[in-house]
Design a protein around this motif. Structure first.
Motif, PDB file in Angstrom:
ATOM      1  N   ARG A 241       0.859  -1.187   0.000  1.00 22.45           N
ATOM      2  CA  ARG A 241       0.000   0.000   0.000  1.00 22.45           C
ATOM      3  C   ARG A 241       0.896   1.237   0.000  1.00 22.45           C
ATOM      4  NH1 ARG A 241      -4.909  -0.055   3.880  1.00 22.45           N
ATOM      5  NH2 ARG A 241      -3.369   0.270   5.512  1.00 22.45           N
ATOM      6  N   LEU A 242       0.729   2.053  -1.030  1.00 20.63           N
ATOM      7  CA  LEU A 242       1.594   3.221  -1.241  1.00 20.63           C
ATOM      8  C   LEU A 242       0.760   4.490  -1.108  1.00 20.63           C
ATOM      9  CD1 LEU A 242       4.459   4.191  -2.297  1.00 20.63           C
ATOM     10  CD2 LEU A 242       3.407   4.255  -4.564  1.00 20.63           C
ATOM     11  N   GLY A 243       1.161   5.366  -0.194  1.00 17.47           N
ATOM     12  CA  GLY A 243       0.468   6.653  -0.019  1.00 17.47           C
ATOM     13  C   GLY A 243       1.264   7.763  -0.693  1.00 17.47           C
ATOM     14  N   LEU A 244       0.566   8.705  -1.303  1.00 16.15           N
ATOM     15  CA  LEU A 244       1.247   9.845  -1.926  1.00 16.15           C
ATOM     16  C   LEU A 244       0.744  11.132  -1.278  1.00 16.15           C
ATOM     17  CD1 LEU A 244       1.037   8.876  -5.741  1.00 16.15           C
ATOM     18  CD2 LEU A 244       2.805   8.265  -4.076  1.00 16.15           C
ATOM     19  N   ILE A 245       1.685  11.925  -0.762  1.00 19.94           N
ATOM     20  CA  ILE A 245       1.335  13.221  -0.159  1.00 19.94           C
ATOM     21  C   ILE A 245       1.947  14.305  -1.043  1.00 19.94           C
ATOM     22  CG2 ILE A 245       1.484  14.676   1.898  1.00 19.94           C
ATOM     23  CD1 ILE A 245       1.509  12.282   3.637  1.00 19.94           C
ATOM     24  N   THR A 246       1.074  15.062  -1.690  1.00 19.79           N
ATOM     25  CA  THR A 246       1.509  15.973  -2.762  1.00 19.79           C
ATOM     26  C   THR A 246       1.145  17.439  -2.458  1.00 19.79           C
ATOM     27  OG1 THR A 246      -0.612  15.500  -3.812  1.00 19.79           O
ATOM     28  CG2 THR A 246       1.286  14.232  -4.595  1.00 19.79           C
ATOM     29  N   PRO A 247       1.710  18.008  -1.387  1.00 20.82           N
ATOM     30  CA  PRO A 247       1.345  19.387  -1.054  1.00 20.82           C
ATOM     31  C   PRO A 247       1.669  20.368  -2.175  1.00 20.82           C
ATOM     32  CG  PRO A 247       3.304  18.685   0.162  1.00 20.82           C
ATOM     33  CD  PRO A 247       2.726  17.468  -0.475  1.00 20.82           C
ATOM     34  N   MET A 248       2.696  20.044  -2.976  1.00 19.73           N
ATOM     35  CA  MET A 248       3.141  20.988  -3.994  1.00 19.73           C
ATOM     36  C   MET A 248       2.421  20.794  -5.323  1.00 19.73           C
ATOM     37  SD  MET A 248       5.452  22.674  -2.366  1.00 19.73           S
ATOM     38  CE  MET A 248       6.463  23.490  -3.582  1.00 19.73           C
ATOM     39  N   SER A 249       2.276  19.543  -5.750  1.00 20.88           N
ATOM     40  CA  SER A 249       1.799  19.316  -7.118  1.00 20.88           C
ATOM     41  C   SER A 249       0.294  19.074  -7.192  1.00 20.88           C
ATOM     42  CB  SER A 249       2.543  18.128  -7.741  1.00 20.88           C
ATOM     43  OG  SER A 249       2.239  16.937  -7.045  1.00 20.88           O
ATOM     44  N   GLN A 250      -0.333  18.693  -6.066  1.00 21.43           N
ATOM     45  CA  GLN A 250      -1.777  18.404  -6.111  1.00 21.43           C
ATOM     46  C   GLN A 250      -2.369  18.741  -4.750  1.00 21.43           C
ATOM     47  OE1 GLN A 250      -2.345  14.451  -7.655  1.00 21.43           O
ATOM     48  NE2 GLN A 250      -4.484  14.834  -8.047  1.00 21.43           N
ATOM     49  N   ASN A 251      -2.968  19.902  -4.665  1.00 19.22           N
ATOM     50  CA  ASN A 251      -3.433  20.402  -3.366  1.00 19.22           C
ATOM     51  C   ASN A 251      -4.524  19.520  -2.764  1.00 19.22           C
ATOM     52  OD1 ASN A 251      -5.397  22.210  -1.698  1.00 19.22           O
ATOM     53  ND2 ASN A 251      -3.420  23.210  -1.663  1.00 19.22           N
ATOM     54  N   PHE A 252      -4.461  19.356  -1.418  1.00 22.50           N
ATOM     55  CA  PHE A 252      -5.460  18.517  -0.748  1.00 22.50           C
ATOM     56  C   PHE A 252      -6.144  19.253   0.399  1.00 22.50           C
ATOM     57  CE2 PHE A 252      -1.068  17.123   0.428  1.00 22.50           C
ATOM     58  CZ  PHE A 252      -0.970  17.828   1.604  1.00 22.50           C
ATOM     59  N   CYS A 253      -6.050  20.593   0.418  1.00 16.02           N
ATOM     60  CA  CYS A 253      -6.535  21.336   1.585  1.00 16.02           C
ATOM     61  C   CYS A 253      -8.057  21.273   1.772  1.00 16.02           C
ATOM     62  CB  CYS A 253      -6.099  22.795   1.491  1.00 16.02           C
ATOM     63  SG  CYS A 253      -4.312  22.984   1.464  1.00 16.02           S
ATOM     64  N   ASP A 254      -8.796  20.956   0.704  1.00 13.35           N
ATOM     65  CA  ASP A 254     -10.263  20.869   0.816  1.00 13.35           C
ATOM     66  C   ASP A 254     -10.694  19.923   1.920  1.00 13.35           C
ATOM     67  OD1 ASP A 254     -10.664  22.545  -1.181  1.00 13.35           O
ATOM     68  OD2 ASP A 254     -11.363  21.068  -2.660  1.00 13.35           O
ATOM     69  N   HIS A 255      -9.869  18.890   2.144  1.00 17.65           N
ATOM     70  CA  HIS A 255     -10.255  17.860   3.116  1.00 17.65           C
ATOM     71  C   HIS A 255      -9.476  17.983   4.419  1.00 17.65           C
ATOM     72  CE1 HIS A 255     -12.353  16.136  -0.221  1.00 17.65           C
ATOM     73  NE2 HIS A 255     -11.243  16.136  -0.919  1.00 17.65           N
ATOM     74  N   CYS A 256      -8.844  19.133   4.642  1.00 23.46           N
ATOM     75  CA  CYS A 256      -7.977  19.249   5.825  1.00 23.46           C
ATOM     76  C   CYS A 256      -8.807  19.138   7.109  1.00 23.46           C
ATOM     77  CB  CYS A 256      -7.202  20.561   5.818  1.00 23.46           C
ATOM     78  SG  CYS A 256      -6.010  20.620   7.172  1.00 23.46           S
ATOM     79  N   ASN A 257      -8.361  18.266   8.009  1.00 21.15           N
ATOM     80  CA  ASN A 257      -9.056  18.047   9.277  1.00 21.15           C
ATOM     81  C   ASN A 257      -8.132  18.292  10.458  1.00 21.15           C
ATOM     82  OD1 ASN A 257      -7.306  15.945   8.818  1.00 21.15           O
ATOM     83  ND2 ASN A 257      -8.706  14.333   9.480  1.00 21.15           N
TER      84      ASN A 257
END
Ligand code: SAM
Length: 328
Positions: A241-257
């Motif tokens: 299982r591989l997780g990708l955290i992409t703060p620079m190339s693909q923003n994920f702030c919509d789901h920030c908790n």
């Protein structure tokens, strides 16, 4: 807790110390000054705040830093917070560690009710590891990881993608994680903190970093969600299982908790913003209700998204705070 953009906040990361026994090149400069001891929240202060946070809806806590396992008597705090897991008030207590003291602490984490931990490990090559961490000993970290596994902790390896520094370490790391049943999460470097001159040279998007594995393996998107911002893939035939955290190339702030409590008692609502409230001042000089009031203020301060892309492009916009102050 619901912020101004309708996001529900139930995850608190606590930086228990800004000190670390490593100096990873992307994290902080070699010569770094740390907070004087009186500025740190005491364990009593942290547990008092955590009780308030739980009342306000925090359900998951991650201890981080700096290196959480270098703070003196950290077991006292871990055991105190573990009581909230045992009572059911917290769904999860976990930790991010560099693994260097895990061999000693793994039994303590497990008996406090931790079920899983993240261990930061950017390569399995001892010399490369020493260079990236500026002096870390890979063998000690590996012993710590195996001790954690032996104590029943699920392990996720965090690997920061570093252009030209550990691109060749990815495939061995995937094989290592698959062999031992660990998850692997890759992270893009963020332009946090001053005095880290390699930012431009070190950044590589995860799309580019993972290109070689896409030729060799099949990646299938997974619906799996963790408390953090990773998107997950299953890598076949490894079964990893591989997780990708992409703060620079693909923003994920919509789901920030998430919110973050710093070593000196400030609540930062976003890793990439200077907006914060000072809970230590309220704890030491105010009345208990000040803390509740400040939490409400903090919720209104949470920005819609970080500005790492702009901060990367314009060095003068970069935040002075390093990752060790706010906690990764
Ligand atoms: N000492 C612990 C450790 O090494 O895991 C916890 C603190 S460390 C700051 C938490 C995480 O932040 C680590 O996985 C580290 O690799 C990551 N990190 C630090 N600086 C970063 C940066 N500029 N960009 C991306 N990740 C970073």
């Amino acid at each position: 807790m619901i912020d101004g953009f309708g996001r529900s906040i139930d995850y608190l990361r606590i930086s228990v110390t800004d000190r670390c026994n490593f100096r990873c090149t992307y994290c902080m400069p070699e010569m770094q000054s740390f907070l004087p001891h009186p500025d740190l929240l005491s364990y009593d202060e942290i547990t008092t705040l955590v009780a308030r946070f739980i009342d306000h809806g925090i359900r998951k806590i991650r201890l981080t830093g700096g290196e959480p396992l270098v703070r003196r008597d950290i077991a006292v705090l871990i055991n105190a917070l573990g009581q909230h897991v045992k009572s059911g008030a917290l769904e999860e207590l976990t930790m991010t560690t560099n693994g260097s003291r895990l061999e000693q602490f793994a039994p303590i984490l497990a008996s406090a009710g931790m079920k899983r931990i993240n261990v930061s490990l950017d390569t399995l090559d001892p010399e490369q590891f020493k260079t990236i961490s500026r002096g870390g000993d890979l063998d000690t970290v590996l012993k710590g990881i195996h001790a954690a596994k032996a104590n029943g902790l699920a392990i996720k390896i965090n690997m920061v993608a570093l252009k030209g520094e550990n691109e060749d370490a990815l495939i061995p790391m995937m094989a290592f994680c698959a062999e031992h049943g660990f998850d692997l999460t890759l992270i893009e470097t963020m332009p946090l903190g001053t005095g880290v001159s390699e930012r431009e040279a070190q950044y590589i998007s995860l799309d580019a970093f993972t290109a070689p594995i896409r030729q060799q393996y099949d990646l299938h998107p997974l619906a799996h969600k963790s408390a953090g911002p990773a998107r997950y893939w299953r890598v076949d035939p490894l079964g990893l299982r591989l997780g990708l955290i992409t703060p620079m190339s693909q923003n994920f702030c919509d789901h920030c908790n998430r919110i973050r409590l710093t070593t000196d008692g400030k609540i930062y609502m976003c890793l990439g913003s200077e907006l914060h409230v000072d809970l230590r001042k309220a704890l030491r000089e105010g009345v208990p209700s000040d803390v509740d009031h400040l939490l409400q203020t903090a919720l209104r301060l949470k920005p819609q998204r970080h500005e790492f892309e702009n901060q990367f492009a314009q060095p003068d916009l970069r935040l002075k705070r390093h990752m060790n102050a706010t906690g990764g």
